[in-house]
Design an enzyme around this catalytic site. Structure first.
Site, PDB file in Angstrom:
ATOM      1  N   LYS A  38       0.815  -1.215   0.000  1.00  0.00           N
ATOM      2  CA  LYS A  38       0.000   0.000   0.000  1.00  0.00           C
ATOM      3  C   LYS A  38       0.855   1.274   0.000  1.00  0.00           C
ATOM      4  O   LYS A  38       0.615   2.185  -0.795  1.00  0.00           O
ATOM      5  CB  LYS A  38      -0.916  -0.004   1.226  1.00  0.00           C
ATOM      6  CG  LYS A  38      -1.636   1.305   1.473  1.00  0.00           C
ATOM      7  CD  LYS A  38      -2.441   1.244   2.749  1.00  0.00           C
ATOM      8  CE  LYS A  38      -1.565   1.352   3.976  1.00  0.00           C
ATOM      9  NZ  LYS A  38      -1.141   2.732   4.281  1.00  0.00           N
ATOM     10  N   THR A  39       1.827   1.330   0.894  1.00  0.00           N
ATOM     11  CA  THR A  39       2.633   2.545   1.027  1.00  0.00           C
ATOM     12  C   THR A  39       3.409   2.821  -0.255  1.00  0.00           C
ATOM     13  O   THR A  39       3.544   3.972  -0.685  1.00  0.00           O
ATOM     14  CB  THR A  39       3.601   2.416   2.219  1.00  0.00           C
ATOM     15  OG1 THR A  39       2.853   2.131   3.400  1.00  0.00           O
ATOM     16  CG2 THR A  39       4.378   3.696   2.422  1.00  0.00           C
ATOM     17  N   ASP A 229      -4.724   8.569   2.830  1.00  0.00           N
ATOM     18  CA  ASP A 229      -4.237   7.265   3.294  1.00  0.00           C
ATOM     19  C   ASP A 229      -5.152   6.744   4.408  1.00  0.00           C
ATOM     20  O   ASP A 229      -5.773   7.525   5.127  1.00  0.00           O
ATOM     21  CB  ASP A 229      -2.806   7.419   3.819  1.00  0.00           C
ATOM     22  CG  ASP A 229      -2.139   6.086   4.103  1.00  0.00           C
ATOM     23  OD1 ASP A 229      -2.644   5.038   3.625  1.00  0.00           O
ATOM     24  OD2 ASP A 229      -1.114   6.077   4.803  1.00  0.00           O
ATOM     25  N   GLU A 230      -5.234   5.428   4.546  1.00  0.00           N
ATOM     26  CA  GLU A 230      -6.032   4.780   5.607  1.00  0.00           C
ATOM     27  C   GLU A 230      -7.450   5.355   5.639  1.00  0.00           C
ATOM     28  O   GLU A 230      -7.991   5.710   6.688  1.00  0.00           O
ATOM     29  CB  GLU A 230      -5.356   4.962   6.979  1.00  0.00           C
ATOM     30  CG  GLU A 230      -3.940   4.451   7.070  1.00  0.00           C
ATOM     31  CD  GLU A 230      -3.863   2.920   7.126  1.00  0.00           C
ATOM     32  OE1 GLU A 230      -4.910   2.254   6.948  1.00  0.00           O
ATOM     33  OE2 GLU A 230      -2.753   2.400   7.339  1.00  0.00           O
ATOM     34  N   GLN A 263      -9.833  -3.752   7.418  1.00  0.00           N
ATOM     35  CA  GLN A 263      -8.977  -3.329   8.527  1.00  0.00           C
ATOM     36  C   GLN A 263      -9.531  -2.078   9.211  1.00  0.00           C
ATOM     37  O   GLN A 263      -8.786  -1.325   9.833  1.00  0.00           O
ATOM     38  CB  GLN A 263      -7.551  -3.083   8.028  1.00  0.00           C
ATOM     39  CG  GLN A 263      -6.895  -4.340   7.464  1.00  0.00           C
ATOM     40  CD  GLN A 263      -5.439  -4.124   7.083  1.00  0.00           C
ATOM     41  OE1 GLN A 263      -4.580  -3.909   7.938  1.00  0.00           O
ATOM     42  NE2 GLN A 263      -5.157  -4.176   5.791  1.00  0.00           N
ATOM     43  N   ARG A 621      -0.568  -9.988  10.717  1.00  0.00           N
ATOM     44  CA  ARG A 621       0.717  -9.403  11.116  1.00  0.00           C
ATOM     45  C   ARG A 621       1.839 -10.430  10.989  1.00  0.00           C
ATOM     46  O   ARG A 621       3.019 -10.075  11.002  1.00  0.00           O
ATOM     47  CB  ARG A 621       0.687  -8.917  12.571  1.00  0.00           C
ATOM     48  CG  ARG A 621      -0.366  -7.865  12.945  1.00  0.00           C
ATOM     49  CD  ARG A 621      -0.333  -6.676  12.038  1.00  0.00           C
ATOM     50  NE  ARG A 621      -1.309  -6.824  10.969  1.00  0.00           N
ATOM     51  CZ  ARG A 621      -1.298  -6.140   9.838  1.00  0.00           C
ATOM     52  NH1 ARG A 621      -0.338  -5.273   9.618  1.00  0.00           N
ATOM     53  NH2 ARG A 621      -2.227  -6.322   8.925  1.00  0.00           N
TER      54      ARG A 621
END
Length: 755
Positions: A38-39, A229-230, A263, A621
């Site tokens: 994503k980043t 973002d997010e 998420q 994770r």
């Protein structure tokens, strides 16, 4: 525009990532699964805009943390050079404050407005409560601030609040009927002071754009491209402001949102999953790119995540996948008690360190609530495994724990001056700093303890009543400690000191967390009192006093003061704090109904769905090794309670699991069984699960060698020997390892079984 071959940075992207990066015009939605890059997509898209001729200052990139903004700029700079610094990249609060510093005068604020921090807002609210003659215990500052923040985040002004019958009814039920008036006065006072709180930085930005058309047009023209973002973590106010920034009703809708509905886990902060779910309805021309390839985890972990999240109803459909090799299946630890869970997790970490040559920093233990850390901290310390609490304090360093333990210490030892100073006016009882300083000076001059000082001097003035009351309280606490065991004494102290009521009467999330920690401490003390086992090498003692308990934990609290920041440490944290992080080996613990998912979610399907998303975040994770654990019995509020495994674990296909790692089914060693349905697995074999409410322990003096007995935790056993100290050696047939236990009959929970 550049008409050269594709820039080299595009070669680092897969096809879907590349399409998301190079689609520059119109609304774009990037649904980014965990570990999907994503980043990289976000930063390369900004870099590609600049490389394509867009001026950096025409790009607005909104994030939720300063760290994310810095990382974004660093990555962009590697591609486009120093011009990256001219991109407007930062948090909602920081960038909106930057604009308001120029434009605030348009909405009645000075451009050099003050930003009130948490302490400032508390002070204003306290002043209002006092001026209105309201009861400060009923109108707690935490509850008021939380309610005002929620109202602002939902664009509810004080006037609208006063007309909202539903909100007024909720306040009336919460015994806060004057809350809307406090809100009105709070807003007025901030405005009069030329001040904004953190929520105002968002709210006033919305008002600026909504009420001043020329300013709205100015920034719509400046920011030709908007990135968020997010996005799944945005609240209603943030989304409404974003719409105004991109000319929501116009044709120039160059907005790109990046996020993952699966998420979305921050509803308690005001985030709403509806924003990302309805984005395609609000922007019908949107082009959607789903980043489904996971570069982090092995197939067994990925498959588990897909199967679990499939149970949620409202979601954007996607299926994450990986081309990594199969890797290890998921381990499951089924422990007898929460203490056994802590021990087995620590043992498994040592096993994995040795088998796979892993360092401490490659491990993480994730739990639903911070109060669960105590047990894992204690067992990691017993194994000499270094750890850190991510984003928080070690259990025994948390303020509420130190406060209560200070009471314990002073009650047990009247000469404990540090304990005295910590709690003399906590909770507040009207003993001011001047009085305390005077006590300290007198004690120092006469070489006596503060307790001796306070009980020897005849004080006068306003402080006399409060000091006399404190002395009476401490004497009553000391009497109770001498008469009873550590648990009953600790509960008495927690209640009579006022600490429990302090946090019970404050409905804020912070107070609830502190109350959870206090209850976790009390549960640990209850466990200390009820523990009838003598572990190998431990000192024999029947002393269950508060003094003995303090001696037992002294090493733990002492180690908390060690200096130095360790790097190679095991990480302990809540699942909420783990979002965005990754570790070679992850332990997700406490997987029981009413714990994970939380008991507070059980009556609301939408809240259960969020709990499931939280579990999804937890398991994704893990890179290589994932271990899930739960306990059949757990101390909660002083009682040992039976637990069912979490529904989330049952939603994982049995093919993804190794054999159950269990303490209570010995044939798992010789004939490992693959875990199918957890509840069926629990019910099979020689398992001794006893409901504490039906368990009837026999008098200890009737237990003799050769008898068959049942133990509340360890199941069926045979008494092999009883020594002169009344310590019984018992072989428990259901235990996999360490089957012979030494039990103190004085505290034993044993029921004699008929042959």
């Amino acid at each position: 525009m550049i008409n050269s071959p594709a820039p080299s940075y595009l070669d680092e992207l897969n096809e879907i990532q590349r399409n998301a990066v190079t689609t520059l015009e119109g609304p774009v939605m990037v649904i980014a699964g965990p570990g999907s890059g994503k980043t990289r997509v976000l930063t390369y898209r900004i870099a590609h805009l600049i490389k394509s001729g867009v001026a950096p200052w025409q790009i607005l990139a909104l994030t939720f943390t300063n760290k994310a903004a810095r990382e974004m700029k660093d990555r962009i700079e590697k591609v486009v050079g120093s011009s990256a610094n001219r991109v407007w990249a930062g948090t909602f609060h920081s960038l909106f404050a930057r604009i308001l510093r120029v434009e605030a005068h348009h909405i009645g604020y000075p451009n050099d407005f003050t930003i009130y921090d948490t302490d400032d807002t508390k002070s204003v609210v306290k002043e209002i409560i006092k001026s209105m003659g309201l009861n400060s215990k009923e109108y707690s500052v935490g509850a008021i601030r939380s309610r005002i923040s929620s109202a602002k985040s939902n664009l509810i002004t004080p006037k609208m609040y006063g007309y909202n019958e539903e909100l007024l009814a909720q306040d009336k039920m919460a015994r806060l009927p004057m809350l809307h008036k406090i809100y009105e006065k709070y807003v007025d006072k901030c405005k009069q002071a030329g001040a904004m709180d953190f929520d105002d930085l968002l709210l006033q930005m919305f008002k600026l754009l909504h009420k001043v058309p020329e300013i709205r047009t100015k920034y719509q023209n400046q920011f030709q491209y908007l990135m968020v973002d997010e996005f799944q973590d945005t609240n209603y106010l943030q989304y409404e402001t974003i719409k105004l920034m991109v000319n929501y009703e116009g044709s120039n809708q160059n907005i790109c949102i990046v996020g993952d509905d699966a998420q979305s886990i921050y509803s308690f902060r005001g985030a709403t999953i509806e924003n990302i779910l309805q984005f395609s309805r609000d922007f019908p021309r949107v082009q959607t790119f789903k980043l489904e390839q996971n570069y982090r985890s092995t197939p067994f972990i990925i498959e588990a995540a897909n199967k679990v999240i499939k149970h949620n109803k409202n979601q954007i459909q996607k299926k994450i996948w990986t081309d990594r090799p199969d890797g290890n299946k998921i381990k499951v630890i089924k422990a007898i008690t929460d203490t056994d869970e802590g021990r087995r997790v620590a043992d498994t970490i040592i096993e994995q360190k040795n088998r796979y040559n892993l360092s401490n920093q490659e491990f993480a233990i994730l739990y639903r609530t911070n109060s669960q850390s105590r047990i894992f901290e204690e067992h990691l310390r017993k194994q000499n495994l270094k750890y850190r609490i991510y984003g928080g304090l070690s259990f025994y360093q948390r303020k509420e724990i130190k406060d209560l333990i200070a009471y314990f210490r002073l009650v047990v030892n009247a000469k404990d001056n540090e304990g005295f100073k910590r709690i003399i006016n906590f909770p507040k009882r009207g003993i001011g700093k001047t009085t305390v300083d005077k006590l300290i000076q007198i004690a120092d001059d006469n070489g006596v303890s503060l307790w001796t000082c306070i009980t020897s001097i005849d004080f006068t003035g306003r402080s006399k009543k409060q000091l006399t009351s404190f002395v009476s309280l401490m004497k009553a606490l000391r009497q109770k400690v001498q008469e009873t065991n550590a648990y009953e004494a600790a509960c008495f102290i927690a209640k009579k000191s006022g600490i429990l009521d302090l946090y019970k009467n404050d409905p804020s999330i912070d107070s609830k967390n502190r109350l959870d920690n206090i209850n976790a401490l009390l549960d640990g003390i209850q466990e200390f009192v009820e523990d009838d086992e003598i572990a190998e090498g431990e000192e024999f003692s029947t002393d269950k006093s508060l003094a003995r308990y303090l001696q037992n934990i002294s090493l733990m609290t002492d180690r908390d003061t060690e200096d130095g920041e360790e790097v190679d440490v095991i990480t302990l944290m809540s699942v909420h704090a783990a979002k965005g992080l990754e570790y070679k080996s992850v332990f997700v613990v406490g997987l029981e109904e009413n714990l994970f998912p939380s008991y507070m979610s059980m009556s609301d399907p939408e809240k259960v769905d969020e709990e499931r998303r939280l579990f999804y975040v937890a398991i994704t994770r893990a890179e290589e090794y994932l271990t899930l654990s739960f306990a059949n019995q757990r101390y909660q509020y002083g009682n040992s309670r039976m637990n069912s495994p979490s529904r989330f674990v049952e939603e994982i296909p049995h093919e993804n699991f190794e054999a159950v790692i269990t303490l209570t089914q010995k044939d798992h060693l010789s004939k490992p069984k693959i875990l199918g349905n957890f509840k069926k697995a629990i019910g099979q074999g020689k398992l001794s699960y006893i409901d504490p409410s039906n368990f009837n322990p026999s008098p200890s003096h009737k237990i003799k060698e050769g008898m068959k007995v049942m133990h509340l935790k360890f199941g069926r056993g045979l008494v092999k020997k009883i020594d002169e100290r009344m310590v019984a050696s018992i072989y428990f047939e259901d235990l996999v390892d360490n089957a012979e236990k030494r039990i103190m009959l004085q505290y034993a929970k044993l029921e004699i079984l008929e042959d």
